[in-house]
Design a protein around this motif. Structure first.
Motif, PDB file in Angstrom:
ATOM      1  N   VAL A  87       0.459  11.936   0.504  1.00  0.00           N
ATOM      2  CA  VAL A  87       0.110  11.052  -0.608  1.00  0.00           C
ATOM      3  C   VAL A  87       1.001   9.819  -0.523  1.00  0.00           C
ATOM      4  CG1 VAL A  87      -0.002  10.900  -3.137  1.00  0.00           C
ATOM      5  CG2 VAL A  87      -0.545  13.046  -2.017  1.00  0.00           C
ATOM      6  N   HIS A  88       0.522   8.705  -1.039  1.00  0.00           N
ATOM      7  CA  HIS A  88       1.290   7.456  -1.018  1.00  0.00           C
ATOM      8  C   HIS A  88       2.611   7.655  -1.767  1.00  0.00           C
ATOM      9  CE1 HIS A  88       2.364   3.265  -1.756  1.00  0.00           C
ATOM     10  NE2 HIS A  88       1.601   2.994  -0.697  1.00  0.00           N
ATOM     11  N   PRO A  89       3.710   7.077  -1.251  1.00  0.00           N
ATOM     12  CA  PRO A  89       5.019   7.227  -1.908  1.00  0.00           C
ATOM     13  C   PRO A  89       5.028   6.832  -3.386  1.00  0.00           C
ATOM     14  CG  PRO A  89       5.292   6.209   0.243  1.00  0.00           C
ATOM     15  CD  PRO A  89       3.808   6.319   0.002  1.00  0.00           C
ATOM     16  N   THR A  90       4.286   5.801  -3.749  1.00  0.00           N
ATOM     17  CA  THR A  90       4.240   5.382  -5.150  1.00  0.00           C
ATOM     18  C   THR A  90       3.634   6.470  -6.029  1.00  0.00           C
ATOM     19  OG1 THR A  90       4.028   3.085  -4.439  1.00  0.00           O
ATOM     20  CG2 THR A  90       3.429   3.570  -6.723  1.00  0.00           C
ATOM     21  N   SER A  91       2.603   7.125  -5.533  1.00  0.00           N
ATOM     22  CA  SER A  91       1.969   8.213  -6.300  1.00  0.00           C
ATOM     23  C   SER A  91       2.927   9.380  -6.476  1.00  0.00           C
ATOM     24  CB  SER A  91       0.698   8.692  -5.600  1.00  0.00           C
ATOM     25  OG  SER A  91      -0.253   7.669  -5.556  1.00  0.00           O
ATOM     26  N   VAL A  92       3.642   9.737  -5.407  1.00  0.00           N
ATOM     27  CA  VAL A  92       4.596  10.844  -5.502  1.00  0.00           C
ATOM     28  C   VAL A  92       5.718  10.479  -6.467  1.00  0.00           C
ATOM     29  CG1 VAL A  92       6.264  12.262  -4.246  1.00  0.00           C
ATOM     30  CG2 VAL A  92       4.030  11.789  -3.252  1.00  0.00           C
ATOM     31  N   SER A  93       6.226   9.258  -6.381  1.00  0.00           N
ATOM     32  CA  SER A  93       7.302   8.831  -7.288  1.00  0.00           C
ATOM     33  C   SER A  93       6.858   8.890  -8.737  1.00  0.00           C
ATOM     34  CB  SER A  93       7.757   7.408  -6.952  1.00  0.00           C
ATOM     35  OG  SER A  93       8.454   7.410  -5.730  1.00  0.00           O
ATOM     36  N   SER A  94       5.643   8.425  -9.003  1.00  0.00           N
ATOM     37  CA  SER A  94       5.106   8.452 -10.363  1.00  0.00           C
ATOM     38  C   SER A  94       4.952   9.888 -10.868  1.00  0.00           C
ATOM     39  CB  SER A  94       3.756   7.738 -10.390  1.00  0.00           C
ATOM     40  OG  SER A  94       3.143   7.852 -11.636  1.00  0.00           O
ATOM     41  N   THR A  95       4.422  10.754 -10.015  1.00  0.00           N
ATOM     42  CA  THR A  95       4.263  12.167 -10.380  1.00  0.00           C
ATOM     43  C   THR A  95       5.626  12.803 -10.626  1.00  0.00           C
ATOM     44  OG1 THR A  95       2.211  12.320  -9.116  1.00  0.00           O
ATOM     45  CG2 THR A  95       3.355  14.390  -9.588  1.00  0.00           C
ATOM     46  N   ALA A  96       6.580  12.519  -9.753  1.00  0.00           N
ATOM     47  CA  ALA A  96       7.930  13.070  -9.901  1.00  0.00           C
ATOM     48  C   ALA A  96       8.570  12.602 -11.199  1.00  0.00           C
ATOM     49  CB  ALA A  96       8.794  12.685  -8.700  1.00  0.00           C
TER      50      ALA A  96
END
Length: 178
Positions: A87-96
């Motif tokens: 998954v795109h890093p921005t999506s993972v950061s947002s989810t995290a």
């Protein structure tokens, strides 16, 4: 809005008929493959969403929690999470960040790389992901809607499709992809 029951005709079969009638015969099978897989994804996503709703988890949040729970110590670098979830890093950061806000995950600096972040599963996160996994196993994974022989064939077909798309490389990593 949900339908009261099955449609009297398969709309994807009708779309294929229309594709052929409009002279796109050579692409009709490809269109049908794509739309069939996308519709199957919608049906499966609806089952997953219903199973995770009581836990106030999206599938993205569940996947991140489950990945951390699978790790030896419940801790992974953010970059590893991005790579493994594809998954795109921005999506993972947002989810995290949502999981951190909900105290299901802790975020800290990487011990050796001050620019990198670590994600750590909290006890609350571990307890929640175990309960959510039990629900998914019972409500979705036990019966995904295909018999075992069809499931094995479908898994193999999709794995070949993913490999051809560059999702993973040969030689196959261990364990073998499905």
């Amino acid at each position: 809005m949900s339908r009261p029951g099955p449609l009297p005709v398969d709309p994807l079969a009708e779309a294929k008929r229309q594709w052929i009638a409009h002279g796109w015969t050579t692409t009709a099978d490809g269109m049908t493959v794509v739309t069939s897989v996308m519709r199957a994804q919608q049906l499966l996503q609806a089952k997953v969403d219903a199973a995770l709703r009581p836990f106030e988890l999206s599938f993205a949040r569940y996947e991140l929690l489950r990945l951390l729970a699978f790790s030896r110590e419940g801790v992974l670098p953010l970059s590893s999470v991005v790579s493994r979830l594809q998954v795109h890093p921005t999506s993972v950061s947002s989810t995290a960040e949502r999981l951190v806000k909900d105290t299901l995950v802790r975020r800290s600096r990487h011990p050796y790389d001050g620019r990198a972040a670590m994600l750590e599963l909290t006890e609350a996160g571990r307890e929640l992901v175990e309960r959510a996994t039990a629900a998914l196993n019972a409500e979705v994974f036990t019966d995904p809607g295909v018999d075992p022989d069809d499931a094995a064939e479908l898994i193999a077909i999709v794995a070949r499709m993913r490999r051809r798309a560059g999702d993973f490389a040969d030689p196959r990593p261990q364990p073998d992809p499905l």
